[in-house]
Scaffold this active site. Structure first.
Site, PDB file in Angstrom:
ATOM      1  N   LYS A 146       0.811  -1.216   0.000  1.00  0.00           N
ATOM      2  CA  LYS A 146       0.000   0.000   0.000  1.00  0.00           C
ATOM      3  C   LYS A 146       0.848   1.271   0.000  1.00  0.00           C
ATOM      4  O   LYS A 146       0.351   2.347  -0.352  1.00  0.00           O
ATOM      5  CB  LYS A 146      -0.948   0.010   1.196  1.00  0.00           C
ATOM      6  CG  LYS A 146      -0.322   0.245   2.557  1.00  0.00           C
ATOM      7  CD  LYS A 146      -1.354   0.214   3.664  1.00  0.00           C
ATOM      8  CE  LYS A 146      -0.744   0.479   5.028  1.00  0.00           C
ATOM      9  NZ  LYS A 146      -0.226   1.857   5.157  1.00  0.00           N
ATOM     10  N   ARG A 195      -8.012   9.187   2.869  1.00  0.00           N
ATOM     11  CA  ARG A 195      -9.066   8.184   2.637  1.00  0.00           C
ATOM     12  C   ARG A 195      -9.807   7.890   3.934  1.00  0.00           C
ATOM     13  O   ARG A 195     -11.046   7.884   3.977  1.00  0.00           O
ATOM     14  CB  ARG A 195      -8.431   6.893   2.086  1.00  0.00           C
ATOM     15  CG  ARG A 195      -9.402   5.715   1.965  1.00  0.00           C
ATOM     16  CD  ARG A 195      -8.652   4.437   1.604  1.00  0.00           C
ATOM     17  NE  ARG A 195      -7.668   4.075   2.593  1.00  0.00           N
ATOM     18  CZ  ARG A 195      -7.927   3.392   3.706  1.00  0.00           C
ATOM     19  NH1 ARG A 195      -9.158   2.996   3.979  1.00  0.00           N
ATOM     20  NH2 ARG A 195      -6.960   3.101   4.563  1.00  0.00           N
ATOM     21  N   ARG A 196      -9.061   7.643   5.007  1.00  0.00           N
ATOM     22  CA  ARG A 196      -9.697   7.348   6.291  1.00  0.00           C
ATOM     23  C   ARG A 196     -10.487   8.551   6.807  1.00  0.00           C
ATOM     24  O   ARG A 196     -11.579   8.393   7.350  1.00  0.00           O
ATOM     25  CB  ARG A 196      -8.642   6.915   7.312  1.00  0.00           C
ATOM     26  CG  ARG A 196      -8.076   5.531   7.020  1.00  0.00           C
ATOM     27  CD  ARG A 196      -6.892   5.214   7.913  1.00  0.00           C
ATOM     28  NE  ARG A 196      -6.365   3.872   7.643  1.00  0.00           N
ATOM     29  CZ  ARG A 196      -5.112   3.490   7.885  1.00  0.00           C
ATOM     30  NH1 ARG A 196      -4.259   4.343   8.416  1.00  0.00           N
ATOM     31  NH2 ARG A 196      -4.729   2.260   7.611  1.00  0.00           N
ATOM     32  N   ARG A 246       1.229  10.696  13.031  1.00  0.00           N
ATOM     33  CA  ARG A 246       2.203   9.988  12.191  1.00  0.00           C
ATOM     34  C   ARG A 246       3.174   9.202  13.067  1.00  0.00           C
ATOM     35  O   ARG A 246       3.133   9.275  14.293  1.00  0.00           O
ATOM     36  CB  ARG A 246       2.964  10.986  11.303  1.00  0.00           C
ATOM     37  CG  ARG A 246       2.066  11.719  10.308  1.00  0.00           C
ATOM     38  CD  ARG A 246       2.846  12.628   9.382  1.00  0.00           C
ATOM     39  NE  ARG A 246       1.985  13.328   8.459  1.00  0.00           N
ATOM     40  CZ  ARG A 246       1.548  12.836   7.308  1.00  0.00           C
ATOM     41  NH1 ARG A 246       1.924  11.620   6.931  1.00  0.00           N
ATOM     42  NH2 ARG A 246       0.761  13.543   6.510  1.00  0.00           N
ATOM     43  N   ARG A 276       2.290   6.007  17.452  1.00  0.00           N
ATOM     44  CA  ARG A 276       0.901   6.467  17.321  1.00  0.00           C
ATOM     45  C   ARG A 276       0.071   6.063  18.537  1.00  0.00           C
ATOM     46  O   ARG A 276      -0.768   6.838  19.009  1.00  0.00           O
ATOM     47  CB  ARG A 276       0.286   5.901  16.036  1.00  0.00           C
ATOM     48  CG  ARG A 276       0.949   6.425  14.780  1.00  0.00           C
ATOM     49  CD  ARG A 276       0.215   5.984  13.529  1.00  0.00           C
ATOM     50  NE  ARG A 276       1.018   6.226  12.346  1.00  0.00           N
ATOM     51  CZ  ARG A 276       0.524   6.314  11.113  1.00  0.00           C
ATOM     52  NH1 ARG A 276      -0.773   6.174  10.908  1.00  0.00           N
ATOM     53  NH2 ARG A 276       1.323   6.528  10.091  1.00  0.00           N
ATOM     54  N   CYS A 282      -0.948   6.972  -2.479  1.00  0.00           N
ATOM     55  CA  CYS A 282      -1.331   6.527  -1.137  1.00  0.00           C
ATOM     56  C   CYS A 282      -1.922   7.652  -0.293  1.00  0.00           C
ATOM     57  O   CYS A 282      -2.470   7.401   0.780  1.00  0.00           O
ATOM     58  CB  CYS A 282      -0.144   5.889  -0.414  1.00  0.00           C
ATOM     59  SG  CYS A 282       1.238   7.022  -0.139  1.00  0.00           S
TER      60      CYS A 282
END
Length: 243
Positions: free
Chosen positions: A21, A69-70, A87, A93, A180
Site C-alpha cells: 500500500k 481516505r480514512r 504519524r 501512534r 497513497c
C-alpha cells in the site's frame, strides 16, 4: 522508499521489502515489484482505550489518522468527528493516543497483526464499507528489473490470486492518477471464477463520494481495474480528486 531504491541501484542490496500500500502505482523504469506469500487481513482497525466500535463513539470524538481516505470515510460516520493528524510507527501512534487525549486511532489491521498487537484491535472495519487502500495487507518485494536471477527466486513465493488482486488494485489507482495520499479505496477478492472489486473515491471532506462493487470473470482481471476506473471517471471521480 527512495533510500531503499538507491540501495538497489548501488547494488548494496538485492531486494527491498515493502507494504504494497506504500508503493507508488507508477515505479521508476529500473524497478519491478512482485508480491509474496498470503495476504494478511486487508481491513482497517479501530484502536481505542475507551470505545469498542465507531458506532458507539460520540459524534464529536477525537480520532487520529493522517490518511485522507480514512478521514473522508470517518466523516461519513459523523461530520463532527475531530480528526487529529498522527504519524510515526505503530508504537509512536499508540503512545500519542494515550498522551494526547485522542479517543481512537485507525490503523491497518495487517500492521498490528505483524507486530503482535492483535489484542489492541477493538473493531475490524468491514472492507465493503470502510474500503482499504490498494495493496493493504500485502507484502511485496522490489528489485532491479535487470536482476533476472532474483526474479526467478521470488516468483516461487508468489500466490497467483494475491498477485492478481494486487495488480487489479494498483491498476485502478494508476488509472485515476492516485497515490497513497489520495482519498481512494479499492479492495479486490477472487471468489471461485470471478474477481470482485469494492472501490471508493471521495473529496477530502467525505461529503461527495462514489462507491461501487464490480465483478468480472477471473480471465478478464488484466483489464478490470482500468475498466472500473473508467466508470468512476465517467461519474465524476476526477473532479472529486481535484478538489
Amino acid at each position: 522508499l527512495k533510500e531503499l531504491e538507491e540501495s538497489l541501484l548501488n547494488k548494496k542490496s538485492d531486494i527491498a521489502v515493502h507494504s504494497l500500500k506504500d508503493v507508488p502505482a507508477v515505479l521508476s523504469e529500473e524497478f519491478k515489484i512482485i508480491t509474496i506469500s498470503k495476504r494478511e487481513d486487508g481491513s482497517d482497525a479501530l484502536v481505542s482505550e475507551n470505545f469498542k466500535c465507531l458506532e458507539e463513539m460520540p459524534k464529536d470524538a477525537v480520532i487520529g489518522t493522517s490518511s485522507p481516505r480514512r478521514i473522508s470515510m470517518l466523516k461519513k460516520y459523523s461530520p463532527n468527528f475531530k480528526i487529529i493528524e498522527i504519524r510515526g510507527n505503530i508504537q509512536t501512534r499508540m503512545k500519542k493516543m494515550k498522551d494526547g487525549k485522542i479517543d481512537a486511532i485507525i490503523l491497518a489491521a495487517a500492521g498490528l497483526h505483524r507486530m503482535g498487537l492483535k489484542d489492541k484491535i477493538k473493531q475490524y472495519l468491514p472492507v465493503d464499507d470502510f474500503i482499504p487502500s490498494a495493496g493493504q495487507g500485502i507484502l511485496c518485494i522490489e528489485y532491479l528489473k535487470s536482476n533476472h536471477a532474483i526474479e526467478n527466486i521470488l516468483s516461487k513465493f508468489t500466490i497467483d490470486n494475491v498477485q492478481i488482486c494486487a495488480d487489479v488494485e494498483r491498476s485502478f489507482i494508476k488509472a485515476l492518477n492516485g497515490d497513497c495520499m489520495s482519498p481512494i479505496g479499492v479492495n479486490a477478492r477472487v471468489k471461485k471464477n470471478k474477481i470482485e472489486i469494492s472501490a471508493y473515491v471521495s473529496d477530502l471532506d467525505g461529503k461527495n463520494n462514489i462507491k461501487m462493487k464490480y465483478e468480472k470473470a477471473i480471465e478478464e482481471h488484466n483489464s478490470s481495474g482500468e475498466k472500473l476506473a473508467e466508470i468512476f471517471i465517467q461519474q465524476g471521480a476526477g473532479k472529486l480528486l481535484s478538489k
